[in-house]
Design an enzyme around this catalytic site. Structure first.
Site, PDB file in Angstrom:
ATOM      1  N   GLU A   1      -6.419  24.274  22.958  1.00  0.00           N
ATOM      2  CA  GLU A   1      -7.861  24.558  23.147  1.00  0.00           C
ATOM      3  C   GLU A   1      -8.371  24.018  24.487  1.00  0.00           C
ATOM      4  O   GLU A   1      -9.515  23.577  24.609  1.00  0.00           O
ATOM      5  CB  GLU A   1      -8.667  24.078  21.941  1.00  0.00           C
ATOM      6  CG  GLU A   1      -8.198  24.839  20.700  1.00  0.00           C
ATOM      7  CD  GLU A   1      -9.138  24.867  19.549  1.00  0.00           C
ATOM      8  OE1 GLU A   1     -10.353  24.848  19.799  1.00  0.00           O
ATOM      9  OE2 GLU A   1      -8.659  24.946  18.413  1.00  0.00           O
TER      10      GLU A   1
ATOM     11  N   ASP B   1     -16.092  26.339  22.943  1.00  0.00           N
ATOM     12  CA  ASP B   1     -17.074  25.234  22.947  1.00  0.00           C
ATOM     13  C   ASP B   1     -17.148  24.608  21.554  1.00  0.00           C
ATOM     14  O   ASP B   1     -17.324  23.397  21.411  1.00  0.00           O
ATOM     15  CB  ASP B   1     -18.471  25.740  23.331  1.00  0.00           C
ATOM     16  CG  ASP B   1     -18.590  26.023  24.833  1.00  0.00           C
ATOM     17  OD1 ASP B   1     -17.698  25.587  25.595  1.00  0.00           O
ATOM     18  OD2 ASP B   1     -19.572  26.685  25.231  1.00  0.00           O
TER      19      ASP B   1
ATOM     20  N   ARG C   1       2.052  -8.864   8.578  1.00  0.00           N
ATOM     21  CA  ARG C   1       3.288  -9.222   9.300  1.00  0.00           C
ATOM     22  C   ARG C   1       3.148 -10.618   9.931  1.00  0.00           C
ATOM     23  O   ARG C   1       2.170 -10.889  10.630  1.00  0.00           O
ATOM     24  CB  ARG C   1       3.538  -8.180  10.393  1.00  0.00           C
ATOM     25  CG  ARG C   1       4.614  -8.543  11.378  1.00  0.00           C
ATOM     26  CD  ARG C   1       5.991  -8.363  10.785  1.00  0.00           C
ATOM     27  NE  ARG C   1       7.000  -8.775  11.735  1.00  0.00           N
ATOM     28  CZ  ARG C   1       8.304  -8.577  11.560  1.00  0.00           C
ATOM     29  NH1 ARG C   1       8.745  -7.961  10.474  1.00  0.00           N
ATOM     30  NH2 ARG C   1       9.154  -8.999  12.463  1.00  0.00           N
TER      31      ARG C   1
ATOM     32  N   THR D   1      -6.320  22.187  28.068  1.00  0.00           N
ATOM     33  CA  THR D   1      -5.704  20.894  28.404  1.00  0.00           C
ATOM     34  C   THR D   1      -6.770  19.917  28.896  1.00  0.00           C
ATOM     35  O   THR D   1      -7.904  20.314  29.228  1.00  0.00           O
ATOM     36  CB  THR D   1      -4.687  21.086  29.550  1.00  0.00           C
ATOM     37  OG1 THR D   1      -5.416  21.619  30.668  1.00  0.00           O
ATOM     38  CG2 THR D   1      -3.565  22.040  29.177  1.00  0.00           C
ATOM     39  N   SER D   2      -6.373  18.649  29.013  1.00  0.00           N
ATOM     40  CA  SER D   2      -7.317  17.647  29.556  1.00  0.00           C
ATOM     41  C   SER D   2      -7.781  18.061  30.950  1.00  0.00           C
ATOM     42  O   SER D   2      -8.938  17.855  31.329  1.00  0.00           O
ATOM     43  CB  SER D   2      -6.639  16.279  29.637  1.00  0.00           C
ATOM     44  OG  SER D   2      -6.537  15.726  28.349  1.00  0.00           O
TER      45      SER D   2
HETATM   46  N1  CAA Z   1     -19.986  30.158  27.162  1.00  0.00           N
HETATM   47  C1  CAA Z   1     -20.370  31.411  27.570  1.00  0.00           C
HETATM   48  N2  CAA Z   1     -19.944  31.965  28.748  1.00  0.00           N
HETATM   49  C2  CAA Z   1     -19.106  31.227  29.504  1.00  0.00           C
HETATM   50  C3  CAA Z   1     -18.665  29.931  29.138  1.00  0.00           C
HETATM   51  C4  CAA Z   1     -19.149  29.399  27.910  1.00  0.00           C
HETATM   52  N3  CAA Z   1     -18.787  28.181  27.492  1.00  0.00           N
HETATM   53  N4  CAA Z   1     -17.834  29.466  30.071  1.00  0.00           N
HETATM   54  C5  CAA Z   1     -17.736  30.409  31.032  1.00  0.00           C
HETATM   55  N5  CAA Z   1     -18.515  31.478  30.688  1.00  0.00           N
HETATM   56  C6  CAA Z   1     -18.723  32.723  31.442  1.00  0.00           C
HETATM   57  C7  CAA Z   1     -19.140  32.406  32.872  1.00  0.00           C
HETATM   58  O1  CAA Z   1     -20.539  32.235  32.964  1.00  0.00           O
HETATM   59  C8  CAA Z   1     -18.641  33.614  33.627  1.00  0.00           C
HETATM   60  O2  CAA Z   1     -19.575  34.672  33.445  1.00  0.00           O
HETATM   61  P1  CAA Z   1     -19.857  35.757  34.645  1.00  0.00           P
HETATM   62  O3  CAA Z   1     -18.544  36.469  34.839  1.00  0.00           O
HETATM   63  O4  CAA Z   1     -20.938  36.620  34.085  1.00  0.00           O
HETATM   64  O5  CAA Z   1     -20.242  34.935  35.837  1.00  0.00           O
HETATM   65  C9  CAA Z   1     -17.359  33.993  32.875  1.00  0.00           C
HETATM   66  O6  CAA Z   1     -17.457  33.389  31.573  1.00  0.00           O
HETATM   67  C10 CAA Z   1     -16.129  33.481  33.557  1.00  0.00           C
HETATM   68  O7  CAA Z   1     -16.265  32.069  33.701  1.00  0.00           O
HETATM   69  P2  CAA Z   1     -15.480  31.263  34.814  1.00  0.00           P
HETATM   70  O8  CAA Z   1     -15.671  31.941  36.139  1.00  0.00           O
HETATM   71  O9  CAA Z   1     -15.851  29.827  34.684  1.00  0.00           O
HETATM   72  O10 CAA Z   1     -13.969  31.520  34.348  1.00  0.00           O
HETATM   73  P3  CAA Z   1     -12.591  30.986  34.934  1.00  0.00           P
HETATM   74  O11 CAA Z   1     -11.636  32.102  34.995  1.00  0.00           O
HETATM   75  O12 CAA Z   1     -12.810  30.155  36.146  1.00  0.00           O
HETATM   76  O13 CAA Z   1     -12.036  30.075  33.719  1.00  0.00           O
HETATM   77  C11 CAA Z   1     -11.747  28.128  32.401  1.00  0.00           C
HETATM   78  C12 CAA Z   1     -12.684  29.010  33.221  1.00  0.00           C
HETATM   79  C13 CAA Z   1     -12.638  26.999  31.913  1.00  0.00           C
HETATM   80  C14 CAA Z   1     -10.592  27.556  33.211  1.00  0.00           C
HETATM   81  C15 CAA Z   1     -11.207  28.949  31.195  1.00  0.00           C
HETATM   82  O14 CAA Z   1     -10.253  29.900  31.596  1.00  0.00           O
HETATM   83  C16 CAA Z   1     -10.578  28.059  30.102  1.00  0.00           C
HETATM   84  O15 CAA Z   1     -11.295  27.488  29.290  1.00  0.00           O
HETATM   85  N6  CAA Z   1      -9.237  27.971  30.095  1.00  0.00           N
HETATM   86  C17 CAA Z   1      -8.547  27.284  28.995  1.00  0.00           C
HETATM   87  C18 CAA Z   1      -8.216  28.258  27.920  1.00  0.00           C
HETATM   88  C19 CAA Z   1      -8.071  27.588  26.605  1.00  0.00           C
HETATM   89  O16 CAA Z   1      -8.791  26.659  26.249  1.00  0.00           O
HETATM   90  N7  CAA Z   1      -7.173  28.107  25.805  1.00  0.00           N
HETATM   91  C20 CAA Z   1      -6.975  27.626  24.472  1.00  0.00           C
HETATM   92  C21 CAA Z   1      -6.384  28.675  23.622  1.00  0.00           C
HETATM   93  S1  CAA Z   1      -6.824  28.572  21.939  1.00  0.00           S
HETATM   94  C22 CAA Z   1      -5.797  27.456  21.195  1.00  0.00           C
HETATM   95  O17 CAA Z   1      -5.253  26.604  21.811  1.00  0.00           O
HETATM   96  C23 CAA Z   1      -5.742  27.610  19.717  1.00  0.00           C
HETATM   97  C24 CAA Z   1      -4.818  26.732  18.957  1.00  0.00           C
HETATM   98  O18 CAA Z   1      -3.635  26.904  18.921  1.00  0.00           O
HETATM   99  C25 CAA Z   1      -5.379  25.655  18.149  1.00  0.00           C
END
Ligand code: CAA
Length: 380
Positions: free
Chosen positions: A363, A240, A268, A365-366
């Site tokens: 972080e 987040d 230009r 995808t769209s």
């Molecule tokens: N804050 C706190 N808790 C959260 C939350 C948040 N923002 N979002 C979800 N949760 C909690 C939920 O409440 C849920 O809790 P319970 O199990 O107690 O019910 C739990 O987390 C699971 O949530 P979901 O059921 O919504 O999870 P999901 O498996 O359906 O996945 C998703 C949700 C949004 C698709 C998630 O997997 C996601 O964000 N995927 C993308 C991953 C990502 O962004 N990766 C980036 C890697 S870092 C990177 O890129 C670094 C770099 O190189 C710069």
């Protein structure tokens, strides 16, 4: 609603702009061409307090707010998007979760060193077969006696080849109907941790990323970040904040492309006058400026909510979604305005175009941002 920056925020923005213009911009093309890690810029960012902007001073940071972080990130990324993401990973994906979930000992020993820039952090969530569906990670940490034994790998880890610490998410309990994950803070020098050579990428070439392997890595309970079994929530809450960082990076890329397009359109000439006199160019510039402004407002709103301590999952996702897609459109238009010169390396526009593309991918995808937004609006 107050659109006025505080004196402190405006000063930081000014400092970041001057630093980026003076120190980063002249070297950005070289960093990109050579895919060279910008050692000297990372050091200077540390000296300026840019590696722990929103971390309190007692933990080595600058003690500023998330809005200041957005402003500084935009300026640094305007000069060099690679430098922007190096800064963003350390601030948002490493220091922020340590501040939020770390023990006092972790804060004193690790956060202090990383927020001051003496050491560098990175974030290990993504795996070769687990990106968007992050819960399907395969990395495991099993409790054996008083030790956790970690095995697995993480890939696309920005800062990985140069980091001193990594936050690693691992499966720690498969017994129930839902797999449980735990976050660990791991020193990169721990036996069994190895980093591969850095990835060859389309853009942000100077911000090295790599695959990191964990082979029978032994960790104590003091490596746990947050609660055992709550690692996925630590990851999501961290993202987040991270998405505000990437939205800010996209703002900086867009701003660079717009500024260069305005300057070029005035200078230009075609058909006897500067191309800025043609509506075809003016309409493009208008759309670029409006989209950049909208993206900035969304990003600042998410940052303001973070500063207020309220949940901002939807707002961060909307900011990242819009700012990153706008950046792709803005840099695309910038190439069109520059014509053939935009396609060559002369004005650096093609670098902005390549750099913008990743902001729609990492972080989350769209498509993932749209899922997060849809989940929120459907719940309302
Ligand atoms: N804050 C706190 N808790 C959260 C939350 C948040 N923002 N979002 C979800 N949760 C909690 C939920 O409440 C849920 O809790 P319970 O199990 O107690 O019910 C739990 O987390 C699971 O949530 P979901 O059921 O919504 O999870 P999901 O498996 O359906 O996945 C998703 C949700 C949004 C698709 C998630 O997997 C996601 O964000 N995927 C993308 C991953 C990502 O962004 N990766 C980036 C890697 S870092 C990177 O890129 C670094 C770099 O190189 C710069």
């Amino acid at each position: 609603m107050d659109f006025q920056l505080t004196e402190e925020q405006a000063m930081l923005q000014q400092t970041a702009r001057e630093f980026a213009d003076r120190e980063i911009a002249p070297k950005a093309a070289e960093f990109d061409k050579q895919a060279r890690w910008p050692t000297e810029i990372v050091k200077q960012m540390a000296e300026l307090g840019f590696l722990g902007i929103a971390v309190p001073t007692e933990y080595g940071g600058s003690g500023l707010d998330a809005i200041s972080y957005v402003l500084a990130m935009e300026e640094v990324s305007r000069a060099c998007a690679s430098c922007g993401v190096i800064m963003s990973v350390n601030n948002s994906l490493f220091c922020d979760p340590l501040l939020k979930f770390g023990t006092e000992k972790q804060k004193q020993e690790i956060l202090k060193a990383c927020a001051s820039g003496e050491k560098l952090g990175c974030f290990g969530l993504t795996e070769p077969m687990s990106g968007s569906d992050a819960q399907t990670m395969q990395t495991v940490a099993e409790k054996k006696g008083d030790k956790w034994v970690m095995n697995g790998s993480k890939n696309f880890i920005t800062n990985g080849p140069h980091a001193d610490y990594i936050i690693v998410f691992a499966v720690t309990d498969k017994s129930g109907p839902k797999v449980k994950h735990t976050a660990f803070v791991v020193p990169m020098g721990t036996p069994g941790v190895t980093a591969a050579h850095h990835d060859e990428k389309m853009g942000i070439k100077a911000a090295h990323s790599c695959t990191i392997f964990f082979e029978n890595v032994e960790l104590g309970d003091d490596a746990i970040l947050g609660e055992v079994g709550s690692g996925f929530k630590v990851a999501m809450a961290t993202l987040d904040g991270g998405r505000i960082g990437i939205a800010s990076q996209a703002l900086g890329i867009s701003k660079a492309a717009l500024e260069k397009s305005i300057a070029y359109a005035k200078e230009r000439k075609a058909f006897g006058q500067p191309i800025a006199k043609f509506q075809a160019i003016q309409f493009k510039l208008s759309d670029m400026a409006t989209e950049l402004d909208a993206a900035r407002l969304l990003t600042l709103r998410a940052a303001a909510m973070k500063d207020q301590g309220v949940r901002h999952s939807l707002e961060s996702a909307a900011a990242k979604l819009y700012a990153s897609e706008a950046s792709t459109r803005i840099t695309h238009s910038a190439i069109q305005i520059h014509g053939g010169y935009g396609y060559t390396t002369e004005y650096g526009i093609e670098r902005h175009y390549r750099d913008a593309r990743i902001t729609e991918i990492y972080e989350g995808t769209s498509e993932i941002q749209r899922l997060v937004i849809a989940n929120s609006v459907l719940k309302a």
